[in-house]
Design a protein around this motif. Structure first.
Motif, PDB file in Angstrom:
ATOM      1  N   LEU A   1      16.757 -44.638 -41.102  1.00  0.00           N
ATOM      2  CA  LEU A   1      16.035 -43.777 -40.163  1.00  0.00           C
ATOM      3  C   LEU A   1      16.966 -43.260 -39.072  1.00  0.00           C
ATOM      4  N   LEU A   2      17.827 -44.137 -38.564  1.00  0.00           N
ATOM      5  CA  LEU A   2      18.787 -43.735 -37.528  1.00  0.00           C
ATOM      6  C   LEU A   2      19.756 -42.675 -38.060  1.00  0.00           C
ATOM      7  N   LEU A   3      20.279 -42.912 -39.258  1.00  0.00           N
ATOM      8  CA  LEU A   3      21.217 -41.959 -39.850  1.00  0.00           C
ATOM      9  C   LEU A   3      20.551 -40.609 -40.104  1.00  0.00           C
ATOM     10  N   ALA A   4      19.319 -40.658 -40.593  1.00  0.00           N
ATOM     11  CA  ALA A   4      18.579 -39.421 -40.855  1.00  0.00           C
ATOM     12  C   ALA A   4      18.331 -38.663 -39.558  1.00  0.00           C
ATOM     13  N   ALA A   5      17.986 -39.389 -38.492  1.00  0.00           N
ATOM     14  CA  ALA A   5      17.731 -38.756 -37.198  1.00  0.00           C
ATOM     15  C   ALA A   5      19.000 -38.092 -36.665  1.00  0.00           C
ATOM     16  N   ILE A   6      20.156 -38.717 -36.904  1.00  0.00           N
ATOM     17  CA  ILE A   6      21.421 -38.137 -36.453  1.00  0.00           C
ATOM     18  C   ILE A   6      21.672 -36.799 -37.125  1.00  0.00           C
ATOM     19  N   VAL A   7      21.413 -36.726 -38.427  1.00  0.00           N
ATOM     20  CA  VAL A   7      21.619 -35.469 -39.166  1.00  0.00           C
ATOM     21  C   VAL A   7      20.734 -34.368 -38.595  1.00  0.00           C
ATOM     22  N   VAL A   8      19.473 -34.687 -38.373  1.00  0.00           N
ATOM     23  CA  VAL A   8      18.528 -33.688 -37.851  1.00  0.00           C
ATOM     24  C   VAL A   8      18.934 -33.249 -36.449  1.00  0.00           C
ATOM     25  N   LEU A   9      19.337 -34.198 -35.601  1.00  0.00           N
ATOM     26  CA  LEU A   9      19.753 -33.858 -34.236  1.00  0.00           C
ATOM     27  C   LEU A   9      20.997 -32.977 -34.228  1.00  0.00           C
ATOM     28  N   LEU A  10      21.936 -33.276 -35.117  1.00  0.00           N
ATOM     29  CA  LEU A  10      23.129 -32.434 -35.208  1.00  0.00           C
ATOM     30  C   LEU A  10      22.763 -31.010 -35.612  1.00  0.00           C
ATOM     31  N   ALA A  11      21.816 -30.884 -36.536  1.00  0.00           N
ATOM     32  CA  ALA A  11      21.357 -29.556 -36.951  1.00  0.00           C
ATOM     33  C   ALA A  11      20.661 -28.838 -35.805  1.00  0.00           C
ATOM     34  N   LEU A  12      19.913 -29.596 -35.005  1.00  0.00           N
ATOM     35  CA  LEU A  12      19.213 -29.005 -33.859  1.00  0.00           C
ATOM     36  C   LEU A  12      20.184 -28.527 -32.777  1.00  0.00           C
ATOM     37  N   VAL A  13      21.380 -29.080 -32.764  1.00  0.00           N
ATOM     38  CA  VAL A  13      22.402 -28.628 -31.813  1.00  0.00           C
ATOM     39  C   VAL A  13      23.210 -27.478 -32.413  1.00  0.00           C
ATOM     40  N   TRP A  14      23.665 -27.655 -33.655  1.00  0.00           N
ATOM     41  CA  TRP A  14      24.605 -26.710 -34.252  1.00  0.00           C
ATOM     42  C   TRP A  14      23.986 -25.340 -34.534  1.00  0.00           C
ATOM     43  N   PHE A  15      22.882 -25.310 -35.248  1.00  0.00           N
ATOM     44  CA  PHE A  15      22.349 -24.022 -35.683  1.00  0.00           C
ATOM     45  C   PHE A  15      21.799 -23.169 -34.533  1.00  0.00           C
ATOM     46  N   PRO A  16      21.086 -23.742 -33.546  1.00  0.00           N
ATOM     47  CA  PRO A  16      20.734 -22.916 -32.384  1.00  0.00           C
ATOM     48  C   PRO A  16      21.965 -22.426 -31.635  1.00  0.00           C
ATOM     49  N   ALA A  17      23.031 -23.259 -31.588  1.00  0.00           N
ATOM     50  CA  ALA A  17      24.260 -22.817 -30.920  1.00  0.00           C
ATOM     51  C   ALA A  17      24.862 -21.611 -31.641  1.00  0.00           C
ATOM     52  N   VAL A  18      24.831 -21.635 -32.972  1.00  0.00           N
ATOM     53  CA  VAL A  18      25.317 -20.496 -33.743  1.00  0.00           C
ATOM     54  C   VAL A  18      24.478 -19.256 -33.437  1.00  0.00           C
ATOM     55  N   ALA A  19      23.148 -19.438 -33.415  1.00  0.00           N
ATOM     56  CA  ALA A  19      22.256 -18.306 -33.135  1.00  0.00           C
ATOM     57  C   ALA A  19      22.514 -17.729 -31.747  1.00  0.00           C
ATOM     58  N   LEU A  20      22.703 -18.599 -30.753  1.00  0.00           N
ATOM     59  CA  LEU A  20      22.942 -18.135 -29.388  1.00  0.00           C
ATOM     60  C   LEU A  20      24.297 -17.444 -29.259  1.00  0.00           C
ATOM     61  N   LEU A  21      25.296 -17.949 -30.000  1.00  0.00           N
ATOM     62  CA  LEU A  21      26.608 -17.312 -29.966  1.00  0.00           C
ATOM     63  C   LEU A  21      26.540 -15.911 -30.573  1.00  0.00           C
ATOM     64  N   VAL A  22      25.841 -15.785 -31.697  1.00  0.00           N
ATOM     65  CA  VAL A  22      25.684 -14.469 -32.314  1.00  0.00           C
ATOM     66  C   VAL A  22      24.954 -13.532 -31.365  1.00  0.00           C
ATOM     67  N   ASP A  23      23.917 -14.059 -30.695  1.00  0.00           N
ATOM     68  CA  ASP A  23      23.174 -13.224 -29.745  1.00  0.00           C
ATOM     69  C   ASP A  23      24.057 -12.837 -28.561  1.00  0.00           C
ATOM     70  N   ARG A  24      24.902 -13.771 -28.106  1.00  0.00           N
ATOM     71  CA  ARG A  24      25.800 -13.493 -26.969  1.00  0.00           C
ATOM     72  C   ARG A  24      26.780 -12.377 -27.317  1.00  0.00           C
ATOM     73  N   LEU A  25      27.224 -12.381 -28.570  1.00  0.00           N
ATOM     74  CA  LEU A  25      28.135 -11.344 -29.033  1.00  0.00           C
ATOM     75  C   LEU A  25      27.381 -10.142 -29.598  1.00  0.00           C
TER      76      LEU A  25
END
Length: 217
Positions: free
Chosen positions: A158-182
Motif C-alpha cells: 500500500l505504501l509503495l502504491a501510494a508513492i507511485v500515485v503521489l509521484l504522478a500527482l506531482v509530475w504530470f500536473p507539473a508538466v501541464a503547468l510548464l506547457v501552459d507557462r510556455l
C-alpha cells in the motif's frame, strides 16, 4: 527511510517520468488550456490508482493469469491510444488550415474547446493510463521486489502504491503547468501544429505497436 524504500523512490520516479502515452496526452491537452492539462494529469493519476489498487488486491495477478482477458485489455488499450493519436493528427491538420490566421485568432478558435474540455481531458488521461496493458505486469513485477523479507506485504505494498500515485500527482500536473507557462510560444500556430503532430505520431505509432503486438501473439 530504509534503503529499499529509497531505491524504490528512484525507480518509481523514473517509471513515472518516462515519456509515453500519458506524457503525450498531458502535453497535447495542456496546449488547449491549463485546466485541460491539469485535468488530464489528474486523470492519469486516477488510472495509476486503479492499477495500484488492483495490484494490492491481487486482481492484477488474475488478469495476467487469464490470457483471453489480458489480451482483451491489451487490444482495448492499444485501440484507445491509436484513436487518440489519429485524433491528434487530424487536429494538427486542421491547424495547418489555419496557418494564415493571426495568433490571436488562433487562440480565439481554441478558446471554446479549452473552456469546455476539462471533463473530457480528465477522461482521456484516465483511460490512457487505466487501459495500459503493461501496467498490471509492471506493478506485479516491481512492487514485490521492494517488500522486505519478513515484512507484512499488505501495508508495505500500500505504501509503495501510494508513492507511485503521489509521484504522478506531482509530475504530470507539473508538466501541464510548464506547457501552459510556455503557452505563449507553444500555442503559436506553427509550434502548436508541430507539437500536436508530433504527439499524434507518437501516440499513433504506440497504438499500432500495441494492437499489432497483441494480434501477432
Amino acid at each position: 527511510m530504509d534503503a529499499q524504500l529509497t531505491a524504490f523512490l528512484g525507480v518509481a520516479a523514473v517509471m513515472v517520468a518516462l515519456p509515453g502515452a500519458d506524457f503525450a496526452v498531458v502535453v497535447r491537452n495542456a496546449l488547449a488550456s491549463r485546466a485541460a492539462g491539469v485535468a488530464t494529469a489528474l486523470g492519469v493519476a486516477g488510472g495509476l490508482l486503479v492499477h495500484t489498487a488492483l495490484a494490492v488486491a491481487g486482481l492484477a495477478a488474475v488478469l495476467v493469469a487469464v490470457p483471453v482477458l489480458f489480451r482483451t485489455v491489451q487490444l482495448l488499450g492499444g485501440a484507445y491510444v491509436l484513436y487518440l493519436g489519429i485524433s491528434a493528427l487530424r487536429a494538427a491538420r486542421r491547424r495547418g488550415g489555419q496557418a494564415h490566421a493571426t495568433e490571436d485568432a488562433a487562440e480565439r478558435v481554441d478558446a471554446p474547446e479549452a473552456a469546455t474540455g476539462s471533463r473530457r481531458a480528465l477522461r482521456q488521461g484516465f483511460l490512457t493510463n487505466a487501459l495500459n496493458p503493461k501496467a498490471p505486469v509492471l506493478f506485479l513485477s516491481l512492487l514485490p521486489q521492494f517488500v522486505p523479507a519478513g515484512a507484512a506485504p499488505l501495508p508495505r505494498t500500500l505504501l509503495l502504491a501510494a508513492i507511485v500515485v503521489l509521484l504522478a500527482l506531482v509530475w504530470f500536473p507539473a508538466v501541464a503547468l510548464l506547457v501552459d507557462r510556455l503557452g505563449r510560444w507553444l500555442r503559436r500556430p506553427r509550434a502548436a501544429r508541430a507539437i500536436e503532430g508530433g504527439s499524434g505520431a507518437a501516440l499513433t505509432a504506440l497504438g499500432l505497436v500495441l494492437v499489432t503486438g497483441t494480434l501477432l501473439h
